[in-house]
Design a protein around this motif. Structure first.
Motif, PDB file in Angstrom:
ATOM      1  N   LYS A 174     -42.726 -20.128   2.681  1.00  0.00           N
ATOM      2  CA  LYS A 174     -42.252 -20.255   4.065  1.00  0.00           C
ATOM      3  C   LYS A 174     -41.836 -18.908   4.642  1.00  0.00           C
ATOM      4  O   LYS A 174     -40.864 -18.314   4.203  1.00  0.00           O
ATOM      5  CB  LYS A 174     -41.029 -21.178   4.122  1.00  0.00           C
ATOM      6  CG  LYS A 174     -40.574 -21.417   5.565  1.00  0.00           C
ATOM      7  CD  LYS A 174     -39.144 -21.902   5.660  1.00  0.00           C
ATOM      8  CE  LYS A 174     -38.152 -20.826   6.015  1.00  0.00           C
ATOM      9  NZ  LYS A 174     -38.286 -20.276   7.370  1.00  0.00           N
TER      10      LYS A 174
ATOM     11  N   PHE B 264     -35.903 -16.123  -2.865  1.00  0.00           N
ATOM     12  CA  PHE B 264     -35.423 -15.947  -1.494  1.00  0.00           C
ATOM     13  C   PHE B 264     -35.227 -14.469  -1.194  1.00  0.00           C
ATOM     14  O   PHE B 264     -34.577 -13.753  -1.966  1.00  0.00           O
ATOM     15  CB  PHE B 264     -34.091 -16.689  -1.314  1.00  0.00           C
ATOM     16  CG  PHE B 264     -33.425 -16.384   0.007  1.00  0.00           C
ATOM     17  CD1 PHE B 264     -33.814 -17.058   1.164  1.00  0.00           C
ATOM     18  CD2 PHE B 264     -32.437 -15.410   0.104  1.00  0.00           C
ATOM     19  CE1 PHE B 264     -33.229 -16.762   2.389  1.00  0.00           C
ATOM     20  CE2 PHE B 264     -31.844 -15.109   1.328  1.00  0.00           C
ATOM     21  CZ  PHE B 264     -32.236 -15.783   2.469  1.00  0.00           C
TER      22      PHE B 264
ATOM     23  N   GLY C  99     -36.190 -23.966   5.450  1.00  0.00           N
ATOM     24  CA  GLY C  99     -35.739 -23.217   4.275  1.00  0.00           C
ATOM     25  C   GLY C  99     -34.676 -23.994   3.520  1.00  0.00           C
ATOM     26  O   GLY C  99     -34.705 -24.110   2.291  1.00  0.00           O
TER      27      GLY C  99
ATOM     28  N   GLU D 298     -24.340  -3.828   7.235  1.00  0.00           N
ATOM     29  CA  GLU D 298     -25.760  -3.471   7.164  1.00  0.00           C
ATOM     30  C   GLU D 298     -26.277  -3.473   8.610  1.00  0.00           C
ATOM     31  O   GLU D 298     -26.498  -4.531   9.192  1.00  0.00           O
ATOM     32  CB  GLU D 298     -26.529  -4.511   6.333  1.00  0.00           C
ATOM     33  CG  GLU D 298     -27.989  -4.149   6.220  1.00  0.00           C
ATOM     34  CD  GLU D 298     -28.860  -5.241   5.567  1.00  0.00           C
ATOM     35  OE1 GLU D 298     -28.654  -6.425   5.826  1.00  0.00           O
ATOM     36  OE2 GLU D 298     -29.765  -4.851   4.813  1.00  0.00           O
TER      37      GLU D 298
ATOM     38  N   PRO E 251     -39.205 -17.837  10.869  1.00  0.00           N
ATOM     39  CA  PRO E 251     -39.712 -18.359  12.154  1.00  0.00           C
ATOM     40  C   PRO E 251     -39.998 -17.247  13.166  1.00  0.00           C
ATOM     41  O   PRO E 251     -40.733 -17.470  14.129  1.00  0.00           O
ATOM     42  CB  PRO E 251     -38.572 -19.261  12.651  1.00  0.00           C
ATOM     43  CG  PRO E 251     -37.369 -18.874  11.866  1.00  0.00           C
ATOM     44  CD  PRO E 251     -37.848 -18.315  10.564  1.00  0.00           C
TER      45      PRO E 251
ATOM     46  N   THR F 216     -34.597 -25.544  -0.370  1.00  0.00           N
ATOM     47  CA  THR F 216     -33.594 -25.263  -1.418  1.00  0.00           C
ATOM     48  C   THR F 216     -32.977 -26.550  -1.959  1.00  0.00           C
ATOM     49  O   THR F 216     -32.489 -26.579  -3.082  1.00  0.00           O
ATOM     50  CB  THR F 216     -32.472 -24.332  -0.906  1.00  0.00           C
ATOM     51  OG1 THR F 216     -31.784 -24.993   0.161  1.00  0.00           O
ATOM     52  CG2 THR F 216     -33.008 -23.014  -0.426  1.00  0.00           C
TER      53      THR F 216
ATOM     54  N   THR G 244     -39.145 -16.071   2.991  1.00  0.00           N
ATOM     55  CA  THR G 244     -39.200 -14.628   3.307  1.00  0.00           C
ATOM     56  C   THR G 244     -38.547 -14.308   4.662  1.00  0.00           C
ATOM     57  O   THR G 244     -38.450 -15.176   5.524  1.00  0.00           O
ATOM     58  CB  THR G 244     -40.669 -14.141   3.331  1.00  0.00           C
ATOM     59  OG1 THR G 244     -41.397 -14.894   4.290  1.00  0.00           O
ATOM     60  CG2 THR G 244     -41.322 -14.270   1.976  1.00  0.00           C
ATOM     61  N   PRO G 245     -38.143 -13.047   4.848  1.00  0.00           N
ATOM     62  CA  PRO G 245     -37.520 -12.623   6.111  1.00  0.00           C
ATOM     63  C   PRO G 245     -38.559 -12.012   7.061  1.00  0.00           C
ATOM     64  O   PRO G 245     -39.751 -11.986   6.748  1.00  0.00           O
ATOM     65  CB  PRO G 245     -36.533 -11.552   5.638  1.00  0.00           C
ATOM     66  CG  PRO G 245     -37.233 -10.900   4.492  1.00  0.00           C
ATOM     67  CD  PRO G 245     -38.104 -11.949   3.854  1.00  0.00           C
ATOM     68  N   TRP G 246     -38.078 -11.485   8.185  1.00  0.00           N
ATOM     69  CA  TRP G 246     -38.989 -11.043   9.246  1.00  0.00           C
ATOM     70  C   TRP G 246     -39.301  -9.548   9.218  1.00  0.00           C
ATOM     71  O   TRP G 246     -40.075  -9.082  10.049  1.00  0.00           O
ATOM     72  CB  TRP G 246     -38.432 -11.419  10.628  1.00  0.00           C
ATOM     73  CG  TRP G 246     -36.975 -11.121  10.840  1.00  0.00           C
ATOM     74  CD1 TRP G 246     -35.957 -12.041  10.826  1.00  0.00           C
ATOM     75  CD2 TRP G 246     -36.350  -9.861  11.097  1.00  0.00           C
ATOM     76  NE1 TRP G 246     -34.746 -11.431  11.040  1.00  0.00           N
ATOM     77  CE2 TRP G 246     -34.954 -10.087  11.222  1.00  0.00           C
ATOM     78  CE3 TRP G 246     -36.824  -8.553  11.232  1.00  0.00           C
ATOM     79  CZ2 TRP G 246     -34.036  -9.068  11.474  1.00  0.00           C
ATOM     80  CZ3 TRP G 246     -35.908  -7.530  11.480  1.00  0.00           C
ATOM     81  CH2 TRP G 246     -34.549  -7.791  11.594  1.00  0.00           C
ATOM     82  N   ASN G 247     -38.711  -8.793   8.315  1.00  0.00           N
ATOM     83  CA  ASN G 247     -38.895  -7.337   8.441  1.00  0.00           C
ATOM     84  C   ASN G 247     -40.175  -6.822   7.788  1.00  0.00           C
ATOM     85  O   ASN G 247     -40.741  -5.834   8.243  1.00  0.00           O
ATOM     86  CB  ASN G 247     -37.669  -6.585   7.915  1.00  0.00           C
ATOM     87  CG  ASN G 247     -37.411  -6.848   6.458  1.00  0.00           C
ATOM     88  OD1 ASN G 247     -37.659  -7.944   5.963  1.00  0.00           O
ATOM     89  ND2 ASN G 247     -36.924  -5.855   5.764  1.00  0.00           N
TER      90      ASN G 247
ATOM     91  N   LEU H 286     -43.260  -8.875   1.431  1.00  0.00           N
ATOM     92  CA  LEU H 286     -42.208  -9.642   0.764  1.00  0.00           C
ATOM     93  C   LEU H 286     -42.680 -11.033   0.353  1.00  0.00           C
ATOM     94  O   LEU H 286     -42.055 -11.682  -0.473  1.00  0.00           O
ATOM     95  CB  LEU H 286     -40.963  -9.720   1.659  1.00  0.00           C
ATOM     96  CG  LEU H 286     -40.331  -8.347   1.915  1.00  0.00           C
ATOM     97  CD1 LEU H 286     -39.265  -8.433   2.987  1.00  0.00           C
ATOM     98  CD2 LEU H 286     -39.757  -7.769   0.634  1.00  0.00           C
TER      99      LEU H 286
ATOM    100  N   ARG I 185     -25.845 -19.386   0.799  1.00  0.00           N
ATOM    101  CA  ARG I 185     -26.132 -20.804   1.087  1.00  0.00           C
ATOM    102  C   ARG I 185     -27.262 -21.310   0.195  1.00  0.00           C
ATOM    103  O   ARG I 185     -27.227 -22.427  -0.304  1.00  0.00           O
ATOM    104  CB  ARG I 185     -26.499 -20.983   2.568  1.00  0.00           C
ATOM    105  CG  ARG I 185     -25.288 -20.904   3.488  1.00  0.00           C
ATOM    106  CD  ARG I 185     -25.608 -21.453   4.864  1.00  0.00           C
ATOM    107  NE  ARG I 185     -26.337 -20.505   5.683  1.00  0.00           N
ATOM    108  CZ  ARG I 185     -25.775 -19.532   6.387  1.00  0.00           C
ATOM    109  NH1 ARG I 185     -24.457 -19.392   6.399  1.00  0.00           N
ATOM    110  NH2 ARG I 185     -26.490 -18.704   7.101  1.00  0.00           N
TER     111      ARG I 185
ATOM    112  N   LEU J 109     -27.713  -2.579  -3.370  1.00  0.00           N
ATOM    113  CA  LEU J 109     -29.166  -2.663  -3.522  1.00  0.00           C
ATOM    114  C   LEU J 109     -29.719  -1.379  -4.151  1.00  0.00           C
ATOM    115  O   LEU J 109     -30.223  -1.384  -5.256  1.00  0.00           O
ATOM    116  CB  LEU J 109     -29.826  -2.947  -2.170  1.00  0.00           C
ATOM    117  CG  LEU J 109     -31.297  -3.363  -2.252  1.00  0.00           C
ATOM    118  CD1 LEU J 109     -31.490  -4.605  -3.094  1.00  0.00           C
ATOM    119  CD2 LEU J 109     -31.883  -3.573  -0.862  1.00  0.00           C
TER     120      LEU J 109
END
Ligand code: NAD
Length: 483
Positions: free
Chosen positions: A180, A229, A215, A384, A183, A219, A154-157, A162, A238, A412
């Motif tokens: 995960k 992801f 991460g 973006e 960070p 994968t 997952t991302p940080w936003n 998420l 990636r 999106l």
């Protein structure tokens, strides 16, 4: 973010653990976490190394068989208990989420409430086996079985929301999980691991904080069958390449450059607050935030003034202060990127109608910025921005607006705004996106698929479509003659 360990400070929070095989674990490494409203480290948490990942994957594999053999009803009960735990701990989790992520506390509470609601929502969806043929000769069934071990990155936003969608989806469909977080924002996810530890049998849910390399190891790991992801397009590519090693199934939820097309028949003052919120919520750090506004010439100037007024009114500050409407940018790297885009915008000769400055204060703040008369080829329009700066672009011909909205590798979502919803719907249907909205933006739910067209992703989360992406379709074909 991960940095060299600093010396101990008394205020540092350290009450975090990894969750591996039902146990709270200290981890081979550690991460320091910064409060973006101050720029100061406020917590340290454990981070997983390669051996921790191997143990988590082994535990998830061991737990797979028994968990996938449980009924949908049993798994529903567990997920509902998870949702209840999120609600019971909403305030403490929201405080932690705001400190690590930066968003206003009300939005943090909403995120946790939403995570609980979406998780429950998923359990209302039925995945039925299908009978494709049943006659005197043969019966052919299509069954759906769990894939095995799902790795969720997952991302940080919006770390909680998420994580919750893929987590509930994977668990409900009978998979076990290694989760995960980013960070930059590992803490609230680790806390959730601790809170749900007793709900699921050991090994079913494992939560590992760690850097980008963790991460990547996930994968590549041969013991993981599926990667869900959520993150940037560059990392998504990636992930896809390295998941090819054992042909992992993948769901990629990537970035966006959402356009909102505003037609000539709207009341600009009435819709400005809605557009402003959809663009600036979480300081623009939302995959499906409005990132470009195409305004018809007839209402362009009035809309620009109304948006600029919203931007000037918005109170920026520490998300823990009740009056704050816009928090900081989540991390230094993104802050510097947004400042780079702002400087590029100024150099390009575009007109800044509100904001445009970087407040002199600790933390990663950028004032909400509205830009017009900007070159379509500029970074702010092409990239973006993922920050509180939004361009308003003029159009006179709807076909031209649709062409410009679609002139991007992102796909999106997008929206069209009009006092005639059906006229808007016909235009919205031409947007090359996963979701096209009319007179709204960012409306999602557990029963509606969400995901990106073009380079904004592969596959969908939520809904039957999303759930089936955590399952393998298996044909059972029976010839009815005894042999
Ligand atoms: P990111 O791609 O930098 O990182 C996301 C996650 O991937 C983190 O946990 C990171 O540690 C991990 N990671 C990094 N390198 C990796 C690798 N090589 N292999 C596997 N994992 C790796 O993204 P970010 O900056 O954290 O998040 C912002 C991006 O996420 C934006 O582009 C945003 O639009 C996108 N996003 C998309 C959605 C969606 O649903 N489509 C939702 C939220 C955010």
């Amino acid at each position: 973010m991960a940095r060299a360990q600093a010396s101990d400070t008394p205020l540092l929070r350290t009450d975090f653990a990894l969750l591996i095989d039902g146990e709270s674990v200290a981890g081979e490494r550690s991460l320091e976490v910064i409060n973006p409203a101050t720029g100061e480290v406020f917590a340290r948490c454990p981070a997983a190394g390669g051996a921790d990942l191997d143990r988590a994957v082994a535990a998830a594999r061991r737990a797979c068989g028994a968990w996938s053999a449980t009924s949908f009803e049993d798994r529903t009960q567990c997920i509902r208990r998870m949702a209840a735990v999120l609600r019971t701990n909403q305030e403490a989790l929201a405080q932690l989420l705001t400190r690590e992520q930066g968003k206003p506390i009300g939005q943090a509470r909403d995120e946790i409430g939403r995570a609980a609601g979406q998780s429950e929502g998923m359990t209302l969806i039925r995945i039925e086996n299908e009978t494709l043929l049943d006659d005197a000769e043969r019966r052919i069934e299509l069954r759906y079985v769990a894939l095995g071990v799902a790795g969720i990155i997952t991302p940080w936003n919006a770390p909680i929301n998420l994580a919750a969608g893929p987590l509930a989806s994977a668990l409900y469909t009978g998979n076990t999980v290694v989760l995960k977080p980013s960070p930059y924002t590992p803490l609230s996810t680790l806390k959730i691991g601790e809170l749900i530890r007793e709900i699921f049998p050991r090994g079913v849910v494992n939560v590992l904080a760690g850097g980008d390399e963790l991460g990547q190891w996930m994968t590549e790991h041969p013991g993981i069958d599926k990667i869900s992801f959520t993150g940037s397009v560059a990392t998504g590519k990636r992930v896809m390449a390295s998941a090819a090693g054992n042909l992992k199934r993948i769901t990629l939820e990537l970035g966006g450059n959402d356009a909102a097309i505003v037609l000539d028949d709207v009341d600009p003052r009435a819709i400005a607050p809605k557009l402003f919120f959809a663009a600036f919520v979480n300081s623009g750090q939302v995959c499906m935030a409005i990132k470009r506004i195409y305004a018809h010439d007839k209402i362009h100037d009035a809309l620009c003034s109304a948006l600029a007024e919203e931007a000037r009114k918005a109170k920026i500050g520490d998300g823990l202060e009740a009056a704050t409407q816009l928090g900081p940018i989540q991390n230094r790297m993104q802050y510097e990127r947004v400042i780079g885009i702002l400087e590029d915008t100024k150099r390009s000769g575009a007109r800044i109608l509100a904001g445009g400055d970087v407040p002199r204060r600790p933390g990663y703040f950028v004032s909400p910025t509205i830009v017009c008369d900007i070159d379509e080829a500029s970074r702010l329009v092409r990239e973006e921005q993922f920050g509180p700066i939004v361009p308003v672009l003029r159009f006179t011909d709807v076909d031209d607006a649709v062409r410009r909205a679609n002139d991007t590798r992102y796909g999106l979502s997008g929206s069209v705004w009009s006092s005639d919803p059906e006229r808007a719907a016909a235009i919205a249907a031409r947007l090359e996106v996963g979701t096209a909205w009319v007179n709204q933006h960012r409306a999602t739910s557990a029963t509606v698929p969400f995901g990106g067209a073009k380079e904004s992703g592969i596959g969908r989360q939520y809904s039957v479509l999303g759930l089936k992406a955590y399952m393998e379709p298996r044909v059972l074909s029976v010839l009815k003659h005894p042999v």
